[in-house]
Enzyme design. Structure first.
Site, PDB file in Angstrom:
ATOM      1  N   GLY A   1      -4.249   1.477  -6.113  1.00 45.48           N
ATOM      2  CA  GLY A   1      -3.140   0.525  -5.970  1.00 45.48           C
ATOM      3  C   GLY A   1      -3.607  -0.852  -5.520  1.00 45.48           C
TER       4      GLY A   1
ATOM      5  N   ALA B   1      -3.078   3.147  -2.792  1.00 48.99           N
ATOM      6  CA  ALA B   1      -1.834   3.640  -2.221  1.00 48.99           C
ATOM      7  C   ALA B   1      -2.191   4.522  -1.025  1.00 48.99           C
ATOM      8  CB  ALA B   1      -1.086   4.441  -3.266  1.00 48.99           C
TER       9      ALA B   1
ATOM     10  N   GLU C   1      -8.267   7.128  -8.906  1.00 46.37           N
ATOM     11  CA  GLU C   1      -7.215   8.144  -8.790  1.00 46.37           C
ATOM     12  C   GLU C   1      -7.678   9.503  -9.297  1.00 46.37           C
ATOM     13  OE1 GLU C   1      -6.761   5.046  -9.832  1.00 46.37           O
ATOM     14  OE2 GLU C   1      -4.969   4.220  -8.877  1.00 46.37           O
TER      15      GLU C   1
ATOM     16  N   GLU D   1      -4.698  -2.515  -8.564  1.00 47.16           N
ATOM     17  CA  GLU D   1      -3.479  -2.743  -9.351  1.00 47.16           C
ATOM     18  C   GLU D   1      -2.673  -3.919  -8.802  1.00 47.16           C
ATOM     19  OE1 GLU D   1      -2.532   1.459  -8.834  1.00 47.16           O
ATOM     20  OE2 GLU D   1      -2.282   1.630 -10.999  1.00 47.16           O
TER      21      GLU D   1
END
Ligand code: CAA
Length: 258
Positions: free
Chosen positions: A109, A65, A132, A112
């Site tokens: 992300g 992200a 993360e 993911e």
């Protein structure tokens, strides 16, 4: 249609989506998710397109992200507008098959997003991780859940708690990716797999995708009952007749997707 953060190309019946923020290692910003979702809507509505391949570039599929975009977000802000997580699940809801072709970093992300796809074909330089924890947060779009399902508790705990990266060989060995290919050819291999799937009966492909996915969410007995029903249901399709007659006549089937 032109986009700012992705590229969209038609290769016959295959939709090729390239994440395109190379300066930020394809960090997943809100606009990228908006554009990705728009393209997936378009592909799903288009009968000429059967399969999606999502890729990045040689250095990064996506490094997570967008931290710049997220860093000043508050808890209240995340609760009220859902932050980055509001529209990031579209790929996992796509009815058509989606292949992730991953080279370089697939982190946070990015990992993911790859795991939301139906399977991952990796280049030999791919690196997967859920880092993360190293920036004071936890996976937010499925990392702790899907990674555990794919590689098991021990590996998932190791990856999530240490934030370390897995190389392509370890990712294939542990079941995170289906194939590892040389960097020079991984995308062609993914596109060939997509073309191969696109050559089959689309209703059968859709049933099969749903069956495999449902195996992760139902008991074995319910899953077996569902599979048996769907197997029988394929006998209502013209494509089942065509597939089996073509086999008997020693010719290639001509599926009509009915
Ligand atoms: N967000 C925003 N920008 C990013 C980024 C990210 N996730 N990852 C890399 N970039 C940017 C860098 O800031 C840098 O920009 P500038 O050139 O403007 O400084 C550029 O991409 C190149 O990155 P590096 O210079 O860091 O490249 P490197 O080769 O030295 O390192 C890397 C590569 C190890 C992947 C490193 O960039 C990195 O650790 N990135 C962050 C990985 C990460 O923590 N991801 C998880 C994000 S949180 C998340 O995803 C939550 C969720 O579940 C939804």
């Amino acid at each position: 249609m032109s986009y700012e953060t992705i590229l969209f190309e038609r290769r016959g019946a295959v939709a090729l989506i390239t994440l395109n923020r190379p300066k930020a290692l394809n960090a997943l910003c809100a606009l990228l998710f908006d554009e990705l979702n728009e393209v997936v809507d378009e592909v799903e509505a288009d009968d000429e397109l059967a399969v999606i391949v999502i890729t990045g570039n040689d250095k990064a599929f996506a490094a997570g992200a967008d931290i710049q975009e997220m860093k000043d977000q508050t808890y209240q802000g995340m609760l009220s507008d859902n932050g980055l997580t509001k529209n990031c699940d579209r790929i996992s809801l796509c009815r058509k098959p989606v292949i992730a072709a991953v080279a370089g970093y697939a982190l946070g992300g990015g990992c993911e997003l790859a795991m939301m796809c139906d399977f991952i074909i990796a280049a030999d330089n791919a690196r997967f991780g859920q880092p993360e924890i190293t920036i004071g947060t936890v996976p937010g779009i499925g990392g702790s859940q899907r990674l555990t399902g794919l590689v098991g508790k021990a590996k998932a705990m190791d990856m999530c708690l240490t934030g370390r990266m897995m190389d392509a060989e370890e990712a294939e060995r542990t079941g995170l990716v289906s194939r590892v290919e040389p960097l020079a050819s991984y995308l062609e291999v993914a596109l060939d797999a997509a073309q191969q799937i696109a050559g089959y009966s689309m209703p059968v492909v859709a049933i099969l995708k749903q069956l495999v996915n449902s195996s992760l969410e139902s008991s074995l007995q319910l899953g077996l009952i569902n599979e048996r029903q769907q197997f029988k249901a394929t006998f209502a399709l013209d494509d089942q007749k065509e597939g089996m007659v073509a086999f008997s006549e020693k010719r290639k089937p001509m599926f009509t997707h009915r």
